[in-house]
Design an enzyme around this catalytic site. Structure first.
Site, PDB file in Angstrom:
ATOM      1  N   SER A  76       4.993  -0.663  -2.002  1.00 31.87           N
ATOM      2  CA  SER A  76       4.177  -1.129  -3.140  1.00 31.87           C
ATOM      3  C   SER A  76       2.945  -0.248  -3.316  1.00 31.87           C
ATOM      4  O   SER A  76       2.592   0.162  -4.425  1.00 31.87           O
ATOM      5  CB  SER A  76       3.702  -2.561  -2.898  1.00 31.87           C
ATOM      6  OG  SER A  76       4.780  -3.444  -2.930  1.00 31.87           O
ATOM      7  N   ARG A 100       1.769   2.605  -6.374  1.00 33.08           N
ATOM      8  CA  ARG A 100       0.481   2.444  -7.059  1.00 33.08           C
ATOM      9  C   ARG A 100      -0.420   3.666  -6.862  1.00 33.08           C
ATOM     10  O   ARG A 100      -1.150   4.066  -7.768  1.00 33.08           O
ATOM     11  CB  ARG A 100      -0.214   1.182  -6.555  1.00 33.08           C
ATOM     12  CG  ARG A 100       0.457  -0.102  -7.096  1.00 33.08           C
ATOM     13  CD  ARG A 100       0.132  -1.299  -6.253  1.00 33.08           C
ATOM     14  NE  ARG A 100       0.583  -2.566  -6.800  1.00 33.08           N
ATOM     15  CZ  ARG A 100       1.822  -3.039  -6.713  1.00 33.08           C
ATOM     16  NH1 ARG A 100       2.773  -2.323  -6.128  1.00 33.08           N
ATOM     17  NH2 ARG A 100       2.150  -4.220  -7.230  1.00 33.08           N
ATOM     18  N   GLN A 127       4.551  -7.415 -10.157  1.00 29.89           N
ATOM     19  CA  GLN A 127       4.913  -6.295 -11.042  1.00 29.89           C
ATOM     20  C   GLN A 127       4.431  -6.567 -12.458  1.00 29.89           C
ATOM     21  O   GLN A 127       3.885  -5.684 -13.125  1.00 29.89           O
ATOM     22  CB  GLN A 127       6.426  -6.089 -11.021  1.00 29.89           C
ATOM     23  CG  GLN A 127       6.929  -5.618  -9.668  1.00 29.89           C
ATOM     24  CD  GLN A 127       8.416  -5.373  -9.652  1.00 29.89           C
ATOM     25  OE1 GLN A 127       9.122  -5.648 -10.616  1.00 29.89           O
ATOM     26  NE2 GLN A 127       8.902  -4.850  -8.544  1.00 29.89           N
ATOM     27  N   ASP A 140      10.572 -10.546  -0.747  1.00 24.94           N
ATOM     28  CA  ASP A 140      11.603  -9.570  -0.349  1.00 24.94           C
ATOM     29  C   ASP A 140      12.200  -9.869   1.026  1.00 24.94           C
ATOM     30  O   ASP A 140      13.121  -9.181   1.465  1.00 24.94           O
ATOM     31  CB  ASP A 140      10.998  -8.158  -0.320  1.00 24.94           C
ATOM     32  CG  ASP A 140      10.668  -7.672  -1.720  1.00 24.94           C
ATOM     33  OD1 ASP A 140      11.309  -8.138  -2.678  1.00 24.94           O
ATOM     34  OD2 ASP A 140       9.764  -6.829  -1.865  1.00 24.94           O
TER      35      ASP A 140
END
Ligand code: S3P
Length: 439
Positions: free
Chosen positions: A25, A29, A171, A321
């Site tokens: 993640s 970014r 998201q 997840d």
């Protein structure tokens, strides 16, 4: 190139000290914010998985200069005040949902035209959840059923909106905030339950002011645009979602005792650790420290006798997840583990709710689905089945970990997607003593 793989019970306990690769993640970014910022952003610890390499290519296509300086060490020269430019060719995100959705948000702030594509898995996933708020802001997209391939045909000069996403999704939150960067006025997002906050944290590291106020169970996040980001240094810590597979392996194999260094402990990602503690796992976080704007720690895990627990739906955002691997762990626990509120799992890289049930049932585990609830009762794991992974890295790794605790080996049809998030999976497993055969 690896295609299929097979795992079996190791003869000896798993031991060792390992380090997981950079967080996925945060790696997406870092590249995207670096590409928007003025100046040169230096990133260390970047995950060099296929998903991230697609995002690196994507931001290059928008005009950022992206260089690999060394192992996990990258620089991004952002476009800053010049803004992103229209890519010449379609931007291909491969398997990467986060890359696609965050870039769509960022790109909608510019008056450019873009075509987006992805692999079969990504092309089957819903994009309306991101396109809808961006449309409300004024962007125009050409799509069939709000799936990839799709085109941005108008962006820039957007209007600030107040948006409450119908799904708990970092998201979606991130896409709206990134669009808000180039929008005049205050873009406000009300999330009904807290999701990972890496975008907010990293925007602040790039000099943006991000408002955050708790509201009910969630929060209101605001960004007052337009914002010019300033390049910075980002140190990406280890990925807790990848660490989960090593933790599971150590919990399942008798006598195991491992340490995983440098794992990010962001509250928005720590749900699995909390549940494992409730199940009675020996899982200790030591040596807490701050790095790259996040808290990190070293995790000490030992094989443990676990008990089934009820995992309520309010846990989902902090471990979205991790359910396939939790279900594998639950297959070895005493009693039943009940996991509620798993609807979002149906729209991940594959339908992970159906896939987890199939993986477990085919290998002799007692599991069932009732609506959005998955229940797994621990006991003997026969193994012996070949699991279809449907282009899903986390399903592939979960099935291989299941094989470490099964009477007969577990096979998977396709291991290639593991490289999207955890290219070192096989090496690190071998390093702690779990040799997984690939062919
Ligand atoms: C991610 C958010 C989650 C997660 C994904 C990464 C992110 O998706 O499943 O792997 O980096 O923001 P949703 O926001 O759709 O739940």
């Amino acid at each position: 190139m690896i295609s299929s793989a097979k795992s079996k019970r190791p003869e000896k306990p798993l031991k060792g000290r390992v380090r997981t690769p950079g967080d996925k993640s945060m790696s997406h970014r870092a590249l995207i914010l670096g590409a928007l910022a003025e100046g040169i952003t230096e990133i260390t610890g970047l995950l060099e998985g296929d998903d991230i390499l697609h995002t690196a290519e994507a931001v290059r296509a928008f005009g950022a200069e992206v260089k690999r300086v060394g192992n996990g060490h990258w620089t991004v020269t952002g476009r800053g005040a010049r803004g992103w430019r229209s890519p010449k060719d379609p931007v291909d995100f491969g398997n990467a949902g986060t890359g696609a959705r965050l870039v769509m948000g960022a790109a909608s702030g510019f008056n450019i035209k873009v075509s987006y594509t992805g692999d079969a898995s990504l092309s089957s996933r819903p994009m309306g959840r991101v396109l809808n708020p961006l449309r409300e802001m004024g962007a125009i997209f050409e799509t069939k059923n709000d799936r990839l391939p799709l085109k941005q045909i108008y962006g820039g000069k957007l209007s600030a909106i107040h948006y409450t996403p119908p799904h708990a999704s970092a998201q979606v939150k991130s896409a709206v905030l990134l669009a808000g960067l180039n929008t005049q006025g205050i873009t406000e997002l009300h999330e009904l339950s807290l999701t990972r906050d890496h975008t907010e944290n990293m925007l602040q590291a790039f000099g943006a002011k991000v408002g955050r106020k708790p509201k009910d169970e969630g929060q209101v996040v605001t960004i007052a645009g337009p914002v010019s980001l300033k390049a910075t240094k980002i140190k990406v810590p280890g990925d807790p979602s990848s660490a989960a597979f090593l933790i599971a392996a150590a919990l399942l194999v008798p006598g195991s005792d491992i340490i995983i260094e440098n794992v990010m402990m962001n509250n928005g990602r720590a749900g699995l650790f909390e549940v494992l503690n409730e199940m009675g796992a020996f899982l200790r976080a030591d040596n807490y420290r701050r790095s790259g704007g996040e808290t990190i720690a070293d995790l000490h895990v030992k094989h443990s006798r676990l008990r089934g627990v009820i995992v309520m739906s309010n846990r989902v955002p902090s471990m979205v997840d991790e359910y396939p691997i939790l279900a594998v762990i639950a297959a070895t626990a005493r009693g039943t583990t009940v996991m509620r509120g798993l609807g979002e799992l149906r729209v991940k890289e594959s339908d992970r709710l159906a896939g987890t049930l199939k993986m477990l049932s085919a290998n002799g585990v007692d599991a069932k689905i009732d609506g959005d609830t998955l229940s797994v009762t621990g006991g003997r794991i026969a193994g012996g089945a070949k699991v279809k992974t449907h282009h899903d890295h986390r399903m592939a790794m979960s099935a291989l970990v299941l094989g470490l605790a099964s009477e007969k080996p577990v096979r998977i049809d396709d291991a290639s997607m593991i490289a999207t998030s955890f290219p070192q999976f096989f090496d690190l497993m071998a390093e702690i003593g779990a040799h997984i055969e690939t062919s």
